[in-house]
Design a protein around this motif. Sequence first.
Motif, short mmCIF file in Angstrom:
data_model
loop_
_atom_site.label_atom_id
_atom_site.label_comp_id
_atom_site.label_asym_id
_atom_site.label_seq_id
_atom_site.Cartn_x
_atom_site.Cartn_y
_atom_site.Cartn_z
N GLY A 29 -6.52 -4.01 -3.07
CA GLY A 29 -6.45 -2.70 -2.46
C GLY A 29 -6.91 -2.67 -1.02
N SER A 30 -7.36 -3.81 -0.50
CA SER A 30 -7.86 -3.87 0.87
C SER A 30 -6.71 -3.74 1.88
CB SER A 30 -8.60 -5.18 1.13
OG SER A 30 -9.72 -5.32 0.29
N GLU A 31 -7.04 -3.16 3.02
CA GLU A 31 -6.11 -3.09 4.15
C GLU A 31 -6.81 -3.75 5.33
OE1 GLU A 31 -3.36 0.71 3.89
OE2 GLU A 31 -5.47 1.30 3.86
N ILE A 32 -6.20 -4.80 5.86
CA ILE A 32 -6.82 -5.62 6.90
C ILE A 32 -5.94 -5.62 8.14
CG2 ILE A 32 -7.72 -7.91 7.48
CD1 ILE A 32 -9.18 -6.64 5.17
N GLY B 57 -2.80 -5.59 -13.14
CA GLY B 57 -2.69 -7.04 -13.28
C GLY B 57 -2.32 -7.76 -12.00
N LEU B 58 -2.23 -7.03 -10.87
CA LEU B 58 -1.85 -7.65 -9.60
C LEU B 58 -2.85 -7.27 -8.52
CD1 LEU B 58 0.38 -9.27 -8.08
CD2 LEU B 58 1.42 -7.07 -7.53
N ASP B 59 -3.46 -8.27 -7.89
CA ASP B 59 -4.36 -8.02 -6.76
C ASP B 59 -3.51 -7.92 -5.49
OD1 ASP B 59 -6.58 -8.13 -8.37
OD2 ASP B 59 -6.90 -10.26 -8.06
N ALA B 60 -3.43 -6.72 -4.93
CA ALA B 60 -2.58 -6.48 -3.76
C ALA B 60 -3.41 -6.22 -2.51
CB ALA B 60 -1.63 -5.32 -4.02
N VAL B 61 -3.08 -6.92 -1.44
CA VAL B 61 -3.74 -6.73 -0.15
C VAL B 61 -2.67 -6.47 0.91
CG1 VAL B 61 -5.13 -7.83 1.66
CG2 VAL B 61 -5.69 -8.20 -0.76
#
Length: 384
Positions: free
Chosen positions: A183-186, A120-124
């Motif tokens: 889930g992206s890592e920028i 339920g949480l979009d984490a970047v």
Amino acid sequence: MKILITGASGVVGQDLVPLLARPGVQLLLAGPDPEKLAALFPQCETCGDDEIVRRARGWDLLVHIAVDGKGHGGEARVRASDALLAGMANTARQAGIGRLLAIFPVHARGQLSQPVQIEGLDAVTLYVPLVHGARWTGRLRWLNPLPGRLARGLFGILAMLRPTLDVQRLADFILSSEQPGSGSEIILSNSQQDNAWFATSKRLIDLVVAIGVFVVLWWAMALIWAVIRFQSPGPGIFAQTRIGRNGREFVCYKFRTMKLGTRQAGTHEITAAAITPFGRFLRATKLDELPQAWNILCNQMSLVGPRPCLPTQTALIEARERLGVLRIKPGITGLAQINGIDMSDPERLAEWDARYLALQSLRLDISIGLSTLLGSGQGDKVAR
């Protein structure tokens, strides 16, 4: 847009928060000392960590700032920030906040546990180098008394040695409507292409090395050419169309290491039987790359950069274009190559090329060059 911010009392937070306080943006700053936050940011709402669920219920974004503005820190500190982030992520889930943006120093990449993944949480996860604002902090405080133009010029010299990030760009990224997927890592940084000191120095180093190759090693190049011609039919120099900066095609030169008539394809698609005996030696010692000094003189290549690919390698070209890699000149060696990543995995290669673009600096270029000279990276692997 409603944004909850933790870690705002640090150097980066003090520069960042005022830039986020724009019309249509509501900020809530949370921390263990809300009185200190209120004193630092009298124009913003503040609360203690234990009030987040009640005060920020249903908000849009949690920004967790875990950088100190100095661009460094020990592994223990990174681990502590990682543990704090996990707690904040759970708090965000309880409050019904939809997205989490965790900001860590770039050196923390690889030291963190796996990216936060809570249902339920979009984490970047966002990695940043040395962050600077309108005023200089930390070791750069000595720039503040200087005239603006002089201070910026001196900072440009320092910035060519290590990646940096303007806090304004960080604020724009946070408020951007186009955000990466969960889930992206920028890695976010200033482009060295906008740093005239870096561009000039990199080009000067390229020219000095390329001219030195022809002046000092002309006899070795002539000998290699003669051995190739004597050993197998065909030219000594292999010319092949490659994709360069901004997607433009150019002719790349190398000493021929494969038999005449070998099909035009990526090296990973060619069998080992296609390589000549002398070609194996040239590829192992990287001497086959020497003629590319001419491509450097023609400003088509650099010593360090993404390896140029064939026009037929469309998957790699598309990935590089999407990640902005085609903005820079290709190189004889690169970050991906010294880490053993070749063109057989175009998406992964493009991601490493983008990492190089984000971390680009003269110090990194020198490190890559030395690693190559010491034997790291053996070029694209041939098919078995």
